[in-house]
Design an enzyme around this catalytic site. Structure first.
Site, PDB file in Angstrom:
ATOM      1  N   GLU A 198      12.795  21.665  42.028  1.00 14.94           N
ATOM      2  CA  GLU A 198      11.635  22.471  42.408  1.00 14.94           C
ATOM      3  C   GLU A 198      10.334  22.051  41.739  1.00 14.94           C
ATOM      4  O   GLU A 198       9.587  22.893  41.248  1.00 14.94           O
ATOM      5  CB  GLU A 198      11.943  23.934  42.090  1.00 14.94           C
ATOM      6  CG  GLU A 198      12.110  24.275  40.586  1.00 14.94           C
ATOM      7  CD  GLU A 198      13.518  24.113  40.027  1.00 14.94           C
ATOM      8  OE1 GLU A 198      14.286  23.291  40.564  1.00 14.94           O
ATOM      9  OE2 GLU A 198      13.852  24.797  39.043  1.00 14.94           O
ATOM     10  N   ASP A 213      22.716  20.821  29.823  1.00 11.86           N
ATOM     11  CA  ASP A 213      23.383  20.453  31.059  1.00 11.86           C
ATOM     12  C   ASP A 213      24.715  21.190  31.231  1.00 11.86           C
ATOM     13  O   ASP A 213      25.161  21.436  32.337  1.00 11.86           O
ATOM     14  CB  ASP A 213      23.659  18.950  30.980  1.00 11.86           C
ATOM     15  CG  ASP A 213      23.466  18.285  32.313  1.00 11.86           C
ATOM     16  OD1 ASP A 213      22.465  18.620  32.976  1.00 11.86           O
ATOM     17  OD2 ASP A 213      24.326  17.471  32.684  1.00 11.86           O
ATOM     18  N   GLU A 251      18.086  30.553  38.156  1.00 14.11           N
ATOM     19  CA  GLU A 251      18.921  30.184  39.311  1.00 14.11           C
ATOM     20  C   GLU A 251      19.526  31.381  40.042  1.00 14.11           C
ATOM     21  O   GLU A 251      19.653  31.364  41.262  1.00 14.11           O
ATOM     22  CB  GLU A 251      20.012  29.197  38.882  1.00 14.11           C
ATOM     23  CG  GLU A 251      19.465  27.858  38.374  1.00 14.11           C
ATOM     24  CD  GLU A 251      18.637  27.075  39.396  1.00 14.11           C
ATOM     25  OE1 GLU A 251      18.723  27.378  40.603  1.00 14.11           O
ATOM     26  OE2 GLU A 251      17.900  26.161  38.971  1.00 14.11           O
ATOM     27  N   TYR A 284      24.187  30.453  38.992  1.00 17.89           N
ATOM     28  CA  TYR A 284      23.780  30.566  40.398  1.00 17.89           C
ATOM     29  C   TYR A 284      24.456  31.753  41.091  1.00 17.89           C
ATOM     30  O   TYR A 284      23.806  32.655  41.582  1.00 17.89           O
ATOM     31  CB  TYR A 284      24.166  29.289  41.147  1.00 17.89           C
ATOM     32  CG  TYR A 284      23.344  28.073  40.783  1.00 17.89           C
ATOM     33  CD1 TYR A 284      23.624  27.344  39.629  1.00 17.89           C
ATOM     34  CD2 TYR A 284      22.297  27.649  41.576  1.00 17.89           C
ATOM     35  CE1 TYR A 284      22.883  26.226  39.288  1.00 17.89           C
ATOM     36  CE2 TYR A 284      21.544  26.522  41.247  1.00 17.89           C
ATOM     37  CZ  TYR A 284      21.853  25.816  40.104  1.00 17.89           C
ATOM     38  OH  TYR A 284      21.110  24.714  39.769  1.00 17.89           O
ATOM     39  N   HIS A 287      12.085  28.895  44.104  1.00 22.98           N
ATOM     40  CA  HIS A 287      11.762  28.634  42.696  1.00 22.98           C
ATOM     41  C   HIS A 287      10.254  28.712  42.426  1.00 22.98           C
ATOM     42  O   HIS A 287       9.846  28.840  41.267  1.00 22.98           O
ATOM     43  CB  HIS A 287      12.258  27.245  42.280  1.00 22.98           C
ATOM     44  CG  HIS A 287      13.671  27.200  41.798  1.00 22.98           C
ATOM     45  ND1 HIS A 287      14.143  28.007  40.790  1.00 22.98           N
ATOM     46  CD2 HIS A 287      14.725  26.410  42.171  1.00 22.98           C
ATOM     47  CE1 HIS A 287      15.427  27.712  40.559  1.00 22.98           C
ATOM     48  NE2 HIS A 287      15.800  26.751  41.392  1.00 22.98           N
ATOM     49  N   HIS A 331      15.833  27.369  48.886  1.00 21.94           N
ATOM     50  CA  HIS A 331      16.142  27.512  47.462  1.00 21.94           C
ATOM     51  C   HIS A 331      15.012  26.950  46.589  1.00 21.94           C
ATOM     52  O   HIS A 331      14.487  27.637  45.712  1.00 21.94           O
ATOM     53  CB  HIS A 331      17.470  26.810  47.158  1.00 21.94           C
ATOM     54  CG  HIS A 331      17.882  26.869  45.721  1.00 21.94           C
ATOM     55  ND1 HIS A 331      18.759  27.806  45.247  1.00 21.94           N
ATOM     56  CD2 HIS A 331      17.510  26.125  44.656  1.00 21.94           C
ATOM     57  CE1 HIS A 331      18.922  27.638  43.945  1.00 21.94           C
ATOM     58  NE2 HIS A 331      18.166  26.611  43.554  1.00 21.94           N
ATOM     59  N   GLU A 332      14.641  25.718  46.853  1.00 23.73           N
ATOM     60  CA  GLU A 332      13.605  25.099  46.005  1.00 23.73           C
ATOM     61  C   GLU A 332      12.269  25.813  46.184  1.00 23.73           C
ATOM     62  O   GLU A 332      11.516  25.987  45.234  1.00 23.73           O
ATOM     63  CB  GLU A 332      13.493  23.598  46.290  1.00 23.73           C
ATOM     64  CG  GLU A 332      14.792  22.796  46.160  1.00 23.73           C
ATOM     65  CD  GLU A 332      15.589  23.052  44.886  1.00 23.73           C
ATOM     66  OE1 GLU A 332      14.989  23.463  43.874  1.00 23.73           O
ATOM     67  OE2 GLU A 332      16.821  22.856  44.919  1.00 23.73           O
TER      68      GLU A 332
HETATM   69  N1  BES Z   1      16.586  23.272  39.338  1.00 28.30           N
HETATM   70  C1  BES Z   1      17.798  22.974  40.005  1.00 28.30           C
HETATM   71  C2  BES Z   1      18.368  21.633  39.629  1.00 28.30           C
HETATM   72  C3  BES Z   1      18.622  21.437  38.143  1.00 28.30           C
HETATM   73  C4  BES Z   1      19.123  22.461  37.361  1.00 28.30           C
HETATM   74  C5  BES Z   1      18.393  20.222  37.572  1.00 28.30           C
HETATM   75  C6  BES Z   1      19.337  22.257  36.002  1.00 28.30           C
HETATM   76  C7  BES Z   1      18.611  20.007  36.219  1.00 28.30           C
HETATM   77  C8  BES Z   1      19.091  21.034  35.433  1.00 28.30           C
HETATM   78  C9  BES Z   1      17.634  23.053  41.511  1.00 28.30           C
HETATM   79  O1  BES Z   1      16.816  24.095  41.929  1.00 28.30           O
HETATM   80  C10 BES Z   1      18.977  23.333  42.106  1.00 28.30           C
HETATM   81  O2  BES Z   1      19.511  24.372  41.829  1.00 28.30           O
HETATM   82  N2  BES Z   1      19.497  22.416  42.912  1.00 28.30           N
HETATM   83  C11 BES Z   1      20.763  22.568  43.590  1.00 28.30           C
HETATM   84  C12 BES Z   1      20.566  22.988  45.000  1.00 28.30           C
HETATM   85  C13 BES Z   1      20.711  24.418  45.281  1.00 28.30           C
HETATM   86  C14 BES Z   1      20.607  24.683  46.773  1.00 28.30           C
HETATM   87  C15 BES Z   1      21.898  25.096  44.688  1.00 28.30           C
HETATM   88  C16 BES Z   1      21.424  21.211  43.653  1.00 28.30           C
HETATM   89  O3  BES Z   1      20.803  20.220  43.270  1.00 28.30           O
HETATM   90  O4  BES Z   1      22.541  21.116  44.122  1.00 28.30           O
HETATM   91 ZN    ZN Z   2      17.762  25.983  41.661  1.00 31.33          ZN
END
Ligand code: BES
Ligand code: ZN
Length: 602
Positions: A269, A373, A316, A381, A297, A293-294
């Protein structure tokens, strides 16, 4: 308690940053960056505008970054700097002594081959195959690998950047962006809204722009621009739906950038410019909940930001809930219910996987001395979303929406930790109602493992008929005779994730012949099928499996596929062989999870 008092703002203690913003913090940066594709290096300088009250020093985070020189204000004489700490994955604190009236510091620095945010791509790794590409991924704590910064989500700053790139490439940032290349290769960016460091981003490639509406557009390599514009045509409608739900969009434009397939996430995002994997371009707009989703954010995360990575669920969980409200507004309740149910299935798998680490299934995490991480699981989520759905069910949609609106407007451009969220919930939603308080049971959701008893989303209506067809197949009806026409991607995903555990090779073949899963152009469907194929030793799918793993770097797909391969000895050999070929195409975010599993220890 005053929730939004900028004067007396106290920054949360962040276990993943060396900085101490309560003593001295950065509030604006002007960067000047030169991107050298031959040496795979970004070098440059930054003028950091700081606030402090006679602090003896300021501390920034750096990791695998070379600091060349530091100066105070406009002094010509360089300032001494030292490094503090040095911890695995956190890097070091860069400590610069201050004078009582220091207002700015200037730093000269350059990235190194180990700068984990950066992925430098060869032309063959792009869609067009003729130009190189670079992109960054800063979340959670990789911003410090390409820019010195106070790399804590509770510190916000505005910025400008002058970026110099080779003349045939277009750079884009989480900022106001150019829509076409110029002849000089020098571009100027500004971000007027204060953002945390994890939202800093840069992508550079042979990129072109297509408008999707008044405030929305998409950037992609020329060869995929048309497909991208078709796929994301509903973005502006999503933006409207989002504003109608939870208040003004505070960021001006909302654009999307389609990255090469090695991008390690589905989406990121980055403010004003969401980064997205090309694997959501399915040709039928069926995977666009990721855009919702993005986009969501832009409120939950970018406007009201988790104070530390222990509060990640606030980013999330809210975003998943909001994403599905947007999808419901555009496509109706049945659609949103399918997303909720698929998410709930994933949550149940995650709860099983984490059964030995129950603490990691609380919403509020304790990631001290761990890589943030590790907090990136379905708990934040889907358990987060389930909690918010529960609140909605308890007080009704009207009251819940008013609460969420107030949450965003009260705390906009600040950070939020779980304790303050709990207070706000208590004050604004529970409001002295003892019976409601019992039912909400916030502390069980937030501080206890698992999901409170008796909680499950309503089963999606459209999945009943899929379940019935599955049943028919299991009791002898031929696959090609099942009533599957008009099924959407989500119905297929439900079908695949609920297949019986043990299938014969004949049955796998029958399914594949009837539905063409191995060759599916939908990455979600294909990845789920490939996982079944590994489990059942369905070799016909292995060439497609290898091609997929070599082309796609999205970690969510890679981990389950490699893990499935590692379950057998034969699979382990194959996994290692494929990984050797595929690894050069993966971002550090993916290799850091996969190396431990797949690199042979001598
Ligand atoms: N911000 C996240 C991705 C992220 C989280 C990167 C933590 C690094 C550390 C992004 O918004 C996200 O949640 N992406 C998901 C997609 C979503 C539809 C669940 C993904 O990449 O799968
Ligand atoms: Zn996200």
């Amino acid at each position: 308690m005053d929730f939004n008092n900028n004067q007396a703002y106290t920054f949360s203690k962040d276990p993943h940053s060396f900085s101490n913003p309560n003593l001295a913090h950065v509030h604006h940066v002007d960067w000047d960056l030169k991107v050298d594709f031959d040496q795979k290096k970004i070098s440059g300088s930054g003028v950091y505008h700081i606030r402090h009250q006679q602090a003896p020093e300021i501390v920034l985070d750096v990791h695998h970054l070379r600091i060349i020189c530091a100066w105070l204000d406009d002094e010509e004489q360089p300032e001494e700097f030292t490094f503090r700490g040095e911890k695995p994955f956190l890097g070091q604190g860069l400590q610069i002594p201050l004078k009582p009236g220091t207002q700015k510091i200037r730093l000269a620095f350059e990235t190194t081959p180990a700068s984990g945010a950066l992925q430098w791509l060869e032309p063959e790794q792009t869609a067009g195959k003729t130009e190189t590409f670079l992109f960054t991924q800063s979340q959670a704590i990789l911003a410090r690998t390409w820019l010195p910064c106070q790399d804590s989500p509770s510190v916000r700053f505005t910025y400008t950047a002058r970026v110099q790139v080779p003349p045939n490439l277009l750079p884009l940032m989480s900022a106001d962006n150019p829509q076409e290349k110029n002849n000089s290769g020098t571009y100027f960016f500004r971000m007027d809204q204060p953002i945390p460091s994890y939202l800093l981003s840069l992508a550079i490639g042979d990129l072109a722009f297509a408008p999707l509406g008044e405030r929305c557009g998409v950037y992609a390599e020329p060869s995929s621009l048309e497909a991208a514009a078709y796929e994301f045509a509903e973005t502006e409608q999503m933006l409207l739906a989002a504003k109608n739900l939870y208040g003004p969009y505070r960021w001006g434009r909302y654009d999307l950038l389609v990255l090469p397939p090695s991008f390690p996430f589905g989406g990121m995002e980055n403010p004003k410019l969401t980064f997205a994997t090309p694997t959501i371009i399915a040709g039928d707009r069926s995977l666009t909940s990721l855009v919702a989703h993005e986009l969501a954010h832009s409120w939950s995360g970018n406007l009201v930001t988790n104070a530390t990575w222990n509060d990640f669920w606030l980013n999330e969980g809210f975003t998943v809930y909001f994403e599905r409200r947007i999808m419901e507004a555009l496509y109706g309740q049945d659609y949103a219910q399918m997303l909720h149910w698929l998410g709930y299935q994933d949550l149940r798998h995650t709860l099983e996987e984490l059964s030995a680490k129950p603490q990691d299934t609380c919403l509020k995490l304790n990631l001290e001395n761990r890589d943030p991480d590790e907090g990136l699981t379905e708990i934040a989520y889907e358990k987060g979303n389930l909690f918010l759905c529960r609140l909605e069910a308890l007080v009704g949609r009207a009251r819940f929406d008013a609460f969420v609106n107030k949450y965003f407007s009260t705390f906009q451009f600040t950070s939020m930790d779980t304790a303050r969220f709990e207070q706000f919930l208590e004050k604004e939603l529970v409001n002295g109602d003892e019976e409601l308080k019992q039912k909400v049971n916030a502390s069980a959701w937030i501080h206890s493992p698992g999901i409170p008893e008796g909680i499950a989303p309503q089963k999606a209506r459209l999945f009943e008929k899929v379940a019935a067809e599955l049943q028919r197949w299991e009791t002898g009806t031929l696959a090609r005779q099942l009533a599957t026409h008009n099924w959407s991607t989500h119905e297929w995903l439900y079908f695949l994730s609920n297949l019986p555990k043990n299938l014969s090779l004949t049955q796998m073949q029958e399914l594949d012949e009837a539905f063409g899963f191995t060759a599916s152009g939908n990455a979600e469907i294909q990845a789920e099928w490939l996982r079944h194929s590994i489990r059942h030793g369905y070799k016909e799918a292995y060439p497609a499996l290898e091609a997929f793993l070599v082309r796609v770097g999205r970690r969510k797909f890679l981990l389950p596929l490699y893990k499935a391969l590692l379950e057998t000895e034969e699979g382990t050999g194959l996994a290692r062989e494929i990984y050797r070929k595929a690894r050069p195409n993966y971002h550090s975010v993916s290799t850091s999870s996969l190396d431990a599993l797949l690199l042979q220890t001598p």
